[in-house]
Each structure stands twice: as structure tokens, then as C-alpha cells.
Design a protein around this motif. Structure first.
Motif, PDB file in Angstrom:
ATOM      1  N   ALA A  77      10.251 -17.243 -27.484  1.00 56.12           N
ATOM      2  CA  ALA A  77       9.183 -18.237 -27.614  1.00 56.12           C
ATOM      3  C   ALA A  77       7.875 -17.584 -28.045  1.00 56.12           C
ATOM      4  CB  ALA A  77       9.000 -18.964 -26.281  1.00 56.12           C
ATOM      5  N   PRO A  82       5.177 -21.759 -35.232  1.00 59.94           N
ATOM      6  CA  PRO A  82       4.795 -23.106 -34.762  1.00 59.94           C
ATOM      7  C   PRO A  82       5.203 -24.192 -35.744  1.00 59.94           C
ATOM      8  CG  PRO A  82       2.866 -21.962 -35.562  1.00 59.94           C
ATOM      9  CD  PRO A  82       3.990 -20.992 -35.699  1.00 59.94           C
ATOM     10  N   ILE A  87      10.427 -25.804 -32.374  1.00 58.10           N
ATOM     11  CA  ILE A  87      10.038 -26.680 -31.259  1.00 58.10           C
ATOM     12  C   ILE A  87      11.257 -27.446 -30.749  1.00 58.10           C
ATOM     13  CG2 ILE A  87       8.785 -28.812 -30.715  1.00 58.10           C
ATOM     14  CD1 ILE A  87       6.453 -27.742 -32.341  1.00 58.10           C
ATOM     15  N   GLY A  90      13.948 -24.939 -29.408  1.00 54.82           N
ATOM     16  CA  GLY A  90      13.505 -24.324 -28.145  1.00 54.82           C
ATOM     17  C   GLY A  90      13.703 -25.268 -26.975  1.00 54.82           C
ATOM     18  N   GLY A  91      13.296 -26.550 -27.178  1.00 53.75           N
ATOM     19  CA  GLY A  91      13.487 -27.543 -26.120  1.00 53.75           C
ATOM     20  C   GLY A  91      14.960 -27.769 -25.835  1.00 53.75           C
ATOM     21  N   SER A  94      16.409 -24.927 -23.939  1.00 55.76           N
ATOM     22  CA  SER A  94      15.976 -24.976 -22.539  1.00 55.76           C
ATOM     23  C   SER A  94      16.816 -25.988 -21.746  1.00 55.76           C
ATOM     24  CB  SER A  94      14.490 -25.352 -22.503  1.00 55.76           C
ATOM     25  OG  SER A  94      13.971 -25.155 -21.219  1.00 55.76           O
ATOM     26  N   LEU A  95      17.128 -27.119 -22.386  1.00 54.62           N
ATOM     27  CA  LEU A  95      17.996 -28.107 -21.725  1.00 54.62           C
ATOM     28  C   LEU A  95      19.414 -27.539 -21.543  1.00 54.62           C
ATOM     29  CD1 LEU A  95      16.933 -31.401 -23.528  1.00 54.62           C
ATOM     30  CD2 LEU A  95      16.633 -30.862 -21.110  1.00 54.62           C
ATOM     31  N   LEU A  98      19.665 -25.579 -18.482  1.00 58.02           N
ATOM     32  CA  LEU A  98      19.852 -26.378 -17.259  1.00 58.02           C
ATOM     33  C   LEU A  98      21.322 -26.779 -17.090  1.00 58.02           C
ATOM     34  CD1 LEU A  98      16.732 -28.748 -17.289  1.00 58.02           C
ATOM     35  CD2 LEU A  98      16.995 -26.525 -16.193  1.00 58.02           C
ATOM     36  N   ALA A 122      14.685 -34.781 -17.433  1.00 55.60           N
ATOM     37  CA  ALA A 122      14.145 -33.678 -18.254  1.00 55.60           C
ATOM     38  C   ALA A 122      14.220 -34.025 -19.735  1.00 55.60           C
ATOM     39  CB  ALA A 122      14.929 -32.396 -17.965  1.00 55.60           C
ATOM     40  N   LEU A 126      10.987 -34.408 -22.236  1.00 57.53           N
ATOM     41  CA  LEU A 126      10.945 -33.613 -23.472  1.00 57.53           C
ATOM     42  C   LEU A 126      10.878 -34.520 -24.702  1.00 57.53           C
ATOM     43  CD1 LEU A 126      11.089 -30.651 -24.427  1.00 57.53           C
ATOM     44  CD2 LEU A 126      13.548 -30.950 -24.687  1.00 57.53           C
TER      45      LEU A 126
ATOM     46  N   LEU B  27       5.159 -19.395 -19.696  1.00 54.35           N
ATOM     47  CA  LEU B  27       5.288 -19.931 -21.061  1.00 54.35           C
ATOM     48  C   LEU B  27       4.068 -20.777 -21.430  1.00 54.35           C
ATOM     49  CD1 LEU B  27       9.081 -20.832 -21.007  1.00 54.35           C
ATOM     50  CD2 LEU B  27       7.991 -19.265 -22.608  1.00 54.35           C
ATOM     51  N   LEU B  28       3.533 -21.536 -20.460  1.00 52.98           N
ATOM     52  CA  LEU B  28       2.323 -22.321 -20.726  1.00 52.98           C
ATOM     53  C   LEU B  28       1.146 -21.402 -21.052  1.00 52.98           C
ATOM     54  CD1 LEU B  28       2.365 -25.180 -18.048  1.00 52.98           C
ATOM     55  CD2 LEU B  28       2.883 -25.334 -20.478  1.00 52.98           C
ATOM     56  N   LEU B  30       1.323 -18.463 -22.209  1.00 53.61           N
ATOM     57  CA  LEU B  30       1.638 -17.854 -23.509  1.00 53.61           C
ATOM     58  C   LEU B  30       1.267 -18.800 -24.650  1.00 53.61           C
ATOM     59  CD1 LEU B  30       3.063 -15.371 -24.840  1.00 53.61           C
ATOM     60  CD2 LEU B  30       5.162 -16.693 -24.738  1.00 53.61           C
ATOM     61  N   ASN B  36       0.208 -21.606 -29.761  1.00 56.32           N
ATOM     62  CA  ASN B  36       1.523 -21.914 -30.327  1.00 56.32           C
ATOM     63  C   ASN B  36       2.192 -22.967 -29.435  1.00 56.32           C
ATOM     64  OD1 ASN B  36       4.110 -21.967 -31.353  1.00 56.32           O
ATOM     65  ND2 ASN B  36       4.394 -19.754 -31.347  1.00 56.32           N
ATOM     66  N   PRO B  37       2.560 -24.149 -29.963  1.00 59.12           N
ATOM     67  CA  PRO B  37       3.144 -25.193 -29.097  1.00 59.12           C
ATOM     68  C   PRO B  37       4.598 -24.929 -28.704  1.00 59.12           C
ATOM     69  CG  PRO B  37       3.107 -25.935 -31.363  1.00 59.12           C
ATOM     70  CD  PRO B  37       2.420 -24.592 -31.363  1.00 59.12           C
ATOM     71  N   VAL B  38       5.266 -23.988 -29.347  1.00 61.57           N
ATOM     72  CA  VAL B  38       6.709 -23.797 -29.059  1.00 61.57           C
ATOM     73  C   VAL B  38       6.959 -23.454 -27.595  1.00 61.57           C
ATOM     74  CG1 VAL B  38       8.765 -22.453 -29.629  1.00 61.57           C
ATOM     75  CG2 VAL B  38       7.213 -23.172 -31.445  1.00 61.57           C
ATOM     76  N   PRO B  39       6.223 -22.502 -26.999  1.00 60.69           N
ATOM     77  CA  PRO B  39       6.508 -22.202 -25.568  1.00 60.69           C
ATOM     78  C   PRO B  39       6.321 -23.403 -24.652  1.00 60.69           C
ATOM     79  CG  PRO B  39       5.206 -20.444 -26.541  1.00 60.69           C
ATOM     80  CD  PRO B  39       5.239 -21.557 -27.552  1.00 60.69           C
ATOM     81  N   VAL B  40       5.423 -24.343 -25.050  1.00 59.36           N
ATOM     82  CA  VAL B  40       5.222 -25.529 -24.204  1.00 59.36           C
ATOM     83  C   VAL B  40       6.510 -26.337 -24.119  1.00 59.36           C
ATOM     84  CG1 VAL B  40       3.978 -27.707 -23.989  1.00 59.36           C
ATOM     85  CG2 VAL B  40       2.777 -25.650 -24.729  1.00 59.36           C
ATOM     86  N   PHE B  41       7.165 -26.517 -25.252  1.00 60.25           N
ATOM     87  CA  PHE B  41       8.381 -27.327 -25.270  1.00 60.25           C
ATOM     88  C   PHE B  41       9.558 -26.603 -24.616  1.00 60.25           C
ATOM     89  CE2 PHE B  41       5.720 -29.363 -28.353  1.00 60.25           C
ATOM     90  CZ  PHE B  41       5.963 -30.703 -28.149  1.00 60.25           C
ATOM     91  N   VAL B  42       9.530 -25.285 -24.659  1.00 55.31           N
ATOM     92  CA  VAL B  42      10.557 -24.535 -23.925  1.00 55.31           C
ATOM     93  C   VAL B  42      10.317 -24.661 -22.414  1.00 55.31           C
ATOM     94  CG1 VAL B  42      11.528 -22.237 -23.508  1.00 55.31           C
ATOM     95  CG2 VAL B  42      10.943 -22.926 -25.830  1.00 55.31           C
ATOM     96  N   LEU B  44       8.797 -27.162 -20.768  1.00 55.34           N
ATOM     97  CA  LEU B  44       8.856 -28.513 -20.172  1.00 55.34           C
ATOM     98  C   LEU B  44      10.105 -28.759 -19.312  1.00 55.34           C
ATOM     99  CD1 LEU B  44       7.435 -31.217 -22.618  1.00 55.34           C
ATOM    100  CD2 LEU B  44       6.820 -30.773 -20.252  1.00 55.34           C
ATOM    101  N   PRO B  45      11.326 -28.540 -19.809  1.00 51.97           N
ATOM    102  CA  PRO B  45      12.505 -28.786 -18.954  1.00 51.97           C
ATOM    103  C   PRO B  45      12.506 -27.921 -17.695  1.00 51.97           C
ATOM    104  CG  PRO B  45      13.171 -28.610 -21.246  1.00 51.97           C
ATOM    105  CD  PRO B  45      11.726 -28.171 -21.187  1.00 51.97           C
TER     106      PRO B  45
END
Lengths: 175, 431
Positions: A77, A82, A87, A90-91, A94-95, A98, A122, A126, B27-28, B30, B36-42, B44-45
Motif C-alpha cells: 500500500a 493513487p 484502490i 487493495g480493498g 483486504s476483504l 478477512l 465490511a 468499502l 495505514l491511515l 501512511l 495517497n488514498p490507496v492505504p485508506v481503502f486497504v 477500511l475492512p
């Protein structure tokens, strides 16, 4: 009270979830500055090692498995571009993490299915974040996301630091 | 903790939840630092998952019914049971957290099987030595499938007694003990047993010793028949457990005490089965005693007293033990002393008891199999060290033999030597 672990028998039912996680992590790594072969190797290696540790190592050492994967997430990350691709991936990765956690080889099979309510929440959060970031008409959407995260962080901190009962639902007086 | 002093039924966050929170926060930070918004979306879950797991769980104070028991034989200890809970959508999310007694070995976590009614669990433990131990009431928790939050269930839980006695006592049979009842003459018992006047013949049981088989009658009938006798008297015995610390150290002392407690339980039950009167005493700093009595209730009283017996932190003087014994038990009663005889105070106990008029038989669990050398030796030196240990042990037991017979108990799963000795009253008295 430690987190209980159940059946020590190692099964192969978690392999598909490990493949899913490794695949999404590898795709996520393609949107980073990390060379593709390195990203692929790190994704496959870390997930394979984590899956093995989780199945074989007794408590509490097996939590190292999660540390490995989360460490890979942080590294990728930090070097991600960006753009919408990383994006989304990555999300999604992350799911997938889980889901991989839910299908613990030491627990009764079907953990991913039983964790569906938590996973859906979640996914919902997201999705809202992603949609608002991509489809709202102005760049001010980022401000909305930041405000939402701020409120969310306050709630989270209050919960974690001494008030877990905030989430407790009162029992009915006359059940 | 809850207001009533019991364990809290609120949510508990597992270390994994803290790992998620820490990674999400990192990550937030970071994302903000790198714009960079990518770590935010990583992140979130990871941040949402613990909250989602907590929200989807059962309500606080949910009840769970719980039943369990002990199965298995010999060294195998299988503790299994069932959990049923109200308000839990998926039974596999229920877990039992039991504390394994120190005398047992095996996994800390049970194997689970989900059923329509609830969850069945099985702990597979092993008892390397005879033991009697309490498994305290376990906690029943709900844990979400992601392993992020736990909630304690309410409900009544009972403790469990795990008993593995030496096998010899099961086939001990009748032992003629000296009687200390003040009644003159013969006291006839209505009970039919394995000694006394001949009463009749019955079908032989697998547990009957060969000596009681009536071979002539068996030959005539074509099946094994056993003599039965009318018991005419009862005997008395006191089981005395020496719980004082020894130079062997706390760890070895605890193991020897565990073995001694198991032997005491088995012997008490065996003597009570034969309608003898049995008393129990343990001596650490002071004496705890269960006076002489017979019957099933006495077995329960003695078992409870043995379960409450712990290794004493401070050794009481030997003379105090002999004096205290006189307050609970009459002179002349046979005392079965269970002691490792390691250290001077333990070895001195026997002459003190004999001088006070108690015939003593010593059952001495050997520490040789339990002691481990802290220095690594090559095989030849190891063998030599063991031989020296054995000679030293035999020497110390020999000193006690001057005052009372001593049974060196090396094979903890067998009390054969003790039983054979007790079955010969002449030897017991002459010693």
C-alpha cells in the motif's frame, strides 16, 4: 482468556481461500512500484507461509501468520500508485484477507459462510467509500470520506479504550 | 468484572482485533503522510471488521447450558461434553475454555463437533502417573468466526474430578486389618464378603482372585464357582499423607504428592469396599484429619479431604504429627504412611509414630523416576548416576526399615507389592 483454537487437524479446505488472497494481493502489487515478479513472489510466498504457520504452529505463535500478511499489505500500500486500479484491488485484497481469516483450519468448516454478516458490513462500508470517491461530482468527496473516517475513528477509539459496552445491546426486561 | 462480582459478560477484544486496529491505523497514517488514498481503502475492512463482528454477536449475558464428564481408562483421560446456547445463530462459534490440571498432559484446546443441538467437545489428555485432580468449572465463550471478539456466556458450571488410581487396588480383595473397636467378643457382619466363615458358592466374576475359586465345585459344575464368606469383623486403618516440603524441590514434591493422593483415594475406596473403617490424615504444617468411619459417605468425605490436600509451604515439626494423630485416632490402629521419605523430617516420622503405639506401614513413592539431572551426562555417567541414586535411596529406606516395613513404590501404576504385603498379617505385625 486467550482466543480459543479448536481442531488441531490440518485440512486443505483453506487452500482455495489462500489462493484467492494470494491472487488478489498479486494483482494489487501490479499497481505498485514494486517490480511485478517481486510482487508476485512476495504475495505467493507470504500467503503460503502464513497459511502453513496458521495450520501448524500452536497458539499464540500462529498469530504471526496474520502479522506477515498485514506487513505485506502495508508495504504494497505504501508503494501503490493513487489510481482506481490499486484502490479497488487493495480493498478487495483486504476483504479476501478477512475471508481467509474466517476459514480457520482449526475451527469447524464453513467459517466464511458463518462470518457472512460481518463480511457484508465490511463490503458495504468499502462500497460506499469507493462509490463516493469515484462517482460523486467533485473532488470534495475526499473531504466527505475524511470526515466519515474521523467520526469512525472516534467511535473506534472510544470502543477500544475502555468502553466495549458501547456496543452492548440491552437485554429485554421481559424476554 | 460484573457488578455481582462474577466474570464480565461484556465484549472482549482478542489480540487479533488489536492487530487489525493497529494495522488499520498505521495505514491511515501512511495515507495522510503520503497523500495517497490507496492505504485508506486497504485499511477500511480491517477497521470495520471488529465492529461488525461485535454487532452481529449474541446479546450480553446470553445463557449457555453445559454438561461434561470423564471417560477413558488407564492413562487415557477423555473429557467430553456438550454446550447449548440461546441466542447464538451458529453453534460452532461456541468455545469452552477449561483449565487442564498440572498432573495431566495434552492439548489445551478441545476438538469440536457441531451438532443440531449445539457443540460437542472432547479434550484428549493423558495421565502419565496416577492422579486425582479437579478440573475447575470452565468458561463458555462465543467467538466470532473471524476470531476478533469474544463474549462470555452465563450459566451454571460444575467442576470435574479426574481420578486415575493405581490398578492394583482394584483387585486388592479382603485384607485382615487389626481392629480397634472397643466392643468385646466377635462382631458379626451381615455382609457377605471374601473372608471369614464359609457362607456359600456363587458364579465367579472376572475380578475374583484364583485363591477364592472353588476348583472342585467348578469341576463338577463345568463352570467357575467362587467361595463366599460371611464377614465377621471389621478392621481399621488410617491413611496418613506427609505433605511437608522435602529437599527434592517443589516440582518433584508436587508430582509425588499427586501420586500419593491418587493412591490414598484408591486404597480408601478399596478398604471401605471391604467394610473396614478408614480414616485419613494429612500433615503439612498442621494435621487435617477425617475420623474413622465406614460406608459410602466416608469415601466421599475422604475424597473431598484428599482433593483439598496441598503441599505445605512450611514443614511442621515431626512430634506434632505424632501428637495430633493421637487426638483423632486410637492407639494400635494400623497407619499406612504415604511419604517419599526424602529428607530427615520425613524419615523421622516413623519412629515417632511407632513410639506412640501406632503400627506403621510405609508406602514410599520413589522420586528416582521423576528426578532429572540438570547437568547433561553421557550414557555411561548417566547410568552410574542412576545407580548411585538408587543406592542412596535404598540406604535411606533401610534406615526406616528398622522401625517399620517400607514398600518402595517405583511402578506408580501398580500397588501389587503393598497389597501382597498387607495380605500377610503376620509379617505386618512382626514388623
Amino acid at each position: 482468556m486467550t482466543a480459543p483454537a479448536a481442531n488441531p487437524a490440518v485440512t486443505t479446505r483453506e487452500v482455495p481461500f489462500a489462493v484467492l488472497l494470494a491472487g488478489l494481493l498479486a494483482l494489487f502489487s501490479l499497481g505498485t512500484t514494486v517490480p511485478w515478479y517481486l510482487g508476485l513472489g512476495v504475495s505467493a510466498g507470504v500467503v503460503a507461509a502464513a497459511t502453513w504457520i496458521r495450520a501448524r504452529v500452536p497458539d499464540p505463535g500462529r498469530e504471526v501468520a496474520g502479522v506477515l500478511v498485514l506487513g505485506a499489505f502495508v508495504v504494497l500500500a505504501a508503494s501503490a500508485a493513487p489510481t482506481p486500479g490499486p484502490i479497488l484491488l487493495g480493498g478487495a485484497a483486504s476483504l479476501a484477507l478477512l475471508v481467509w481469516y474466517a476459514e480457520d483450519p482449526r475451527e469447524t468448516p464453513g467459517g466464511a459462510l458463518r462470518a457472512a454478516p460481518s463480511l457484508l458490513i465490511a463490503v458495504f462500508v468499502l462500497s460506499v467509500g469507493t462509490v463516493s470517491a469515484f462517482f460523486l461530482p467533485s473532488r470534495n468527496a475526499v473531504v466527505g470520506i475524511a470526515a466519515g473516517l474521523f467520526v469512525f475513528s472516534i467511535v473506534l477509539l472510544s470502543v477500544f479504550f475502555g468502553r466495549p459496552d458501547l456496543l452492548d445491546r440491552n437485554r429485554a426486561a421481559n424476554p | 468484572m460484573s457488578p455481582d462480582g462474577g466474570p464480565s459478560t461484556g465484549l472482549r477484544w482478542t489480540p487479533r482485533a488489536w492487530l487489525f486496529l493497529g494495522t488499520g491505523t498505521a495505514l491511515l497514517v501512511l495515507a495522510i503522510a503520503a497523500r495517497n488514498p490507496v492505504p485508506v481503502f486497504v485499511a477500511l475492512p480491517l477497521l470495520v471488521a471488529p465492529l461488525a463482528a461485535a454487532v452481529t454477536g449474541p446479546p450480553p449475558g446470553f445463557r449457555a447450558s453445559f454438561e461434561w464428564g470423564v471417560q477413558g481408562s488407564g492413562t487415557e483421560v477423555r473429557v467430553s461434553g456438550q454446550i447449548r446456547a440461546e441466542g447464538v445463530a451458529h453453534a460452532p462459534e461456541l468455545h469452552v475454555l477449561a483449565h487442564r490440571p498440572g498432573d495431566l498432559v495434552g492439548p489445551e484446546n478441545p476438538a469440536y463437533t457441531a451438532t443440531a443441538a449445539g457443540v460437542e467437545f472432547t479434550y484428549r489428555w493423558t495421565s502419565p502417573r496416577p492422579t486425582i485432580a479437579i478440573v475447575p468449572p470452565p468458561a463458555v465463550v462465543w467467538q466470532d468466526p473471524l476470531g476478533l471478539v469474544q463474549r462470555l456466556a452465563t450459566g451454571d458450571r460444575s467442576s470435574l474430578v479426574v481420578e486415575r488410581s493405581p490398578l492394583g487396588v482394584l483387585r486388592m480383595g479382603a485384607i485382615r486389618l487389626d481392629r480397634t473397636l472397643p466392643l468385646p467378643g466377635e462382631t458379626r457382619s451381615r455382609r457377605i464378603g471374601s473372608s471369614g466363615e464359609f457362607y456359600g458358592i456363587r458364579e465367579a466374576q472376572p475380578s475374583d482372585p484364583p485363591r477364592r475359586i472353588n476348583w472342585l465345585a467348578s469341576a463338577r459344575a463345568g463352570r467357575r464357582l467362587t467361595n463366599e464368606f460371611e464377614l465377621d469383623r471389621t478392621g481399621d486403618i488410617v491413611l496418613l499423607l506427609d505433605t511437608r516440603p522435602t529437599p527434592l524441590g517443589a516440582a518433584i514434591d508436587d508430582r509425588l504428592l499427586g501420586v500419593g493422593r491418587a493412591a490414598a483415594v484408591g486404597l480408601a475406596e478399596a478398604f471401605l469396599r471391604e467394610k473396614d473403617r478408614v480414616g485419613y490424615a494429612s500433615f503439612g504444617e498442621f494435621m487435617q484429619a477425617v475420623p474413622l468411619a465406614g460406608g459410602r459417605h466416608q469415601a466421599g468425605r475422604i475424597q473431598a479431604a484428599i482433593l483439598a490436600t496441598e503441599r505445605a509451604a512450611v514443614p511442621g515439626p515431626t512430634e506434632r504429627c505424632a501428637v495430633s494423630l493421637g487426638r483423632y485416632f486410637p492407639r494400635g490402629i494400623t497407619v499406612l504412611l504415604i511419604s517419599s521419605l526424602a529428607g530427615a523430617p520425613s524419615a523421622e516420622l516413623v519412629p515417632y509414630l511407632t513410639r506412640r503405639g501406632y503400627p506403621v506401614v510405609v508406602l514410599s513413592p520413589s522420586p528416582l523416576g521423576l528426578a532429572s539431572h540438570t547437568i547433561r551426562l553421557d550414557p555411561a555417567d548417566e547410568t552410574l548416576a542412576r545407580r548411585i541414586d538408587r543406592v542412596e535411596r535404598q540406604t535411606s529406606l533401610g534406615k526406616t526399615w528398622v522401625h517399620a516395613p517400607v514398600i518402595d513404590w517405583e511402578d506408580y501404576w501398580s500397588l501389587g507389592r503393598l497389597v501382597r504385603f498387607l495380605q500377610q498379617p503376620r509379617r505386618r505385625r512382626s514388623a
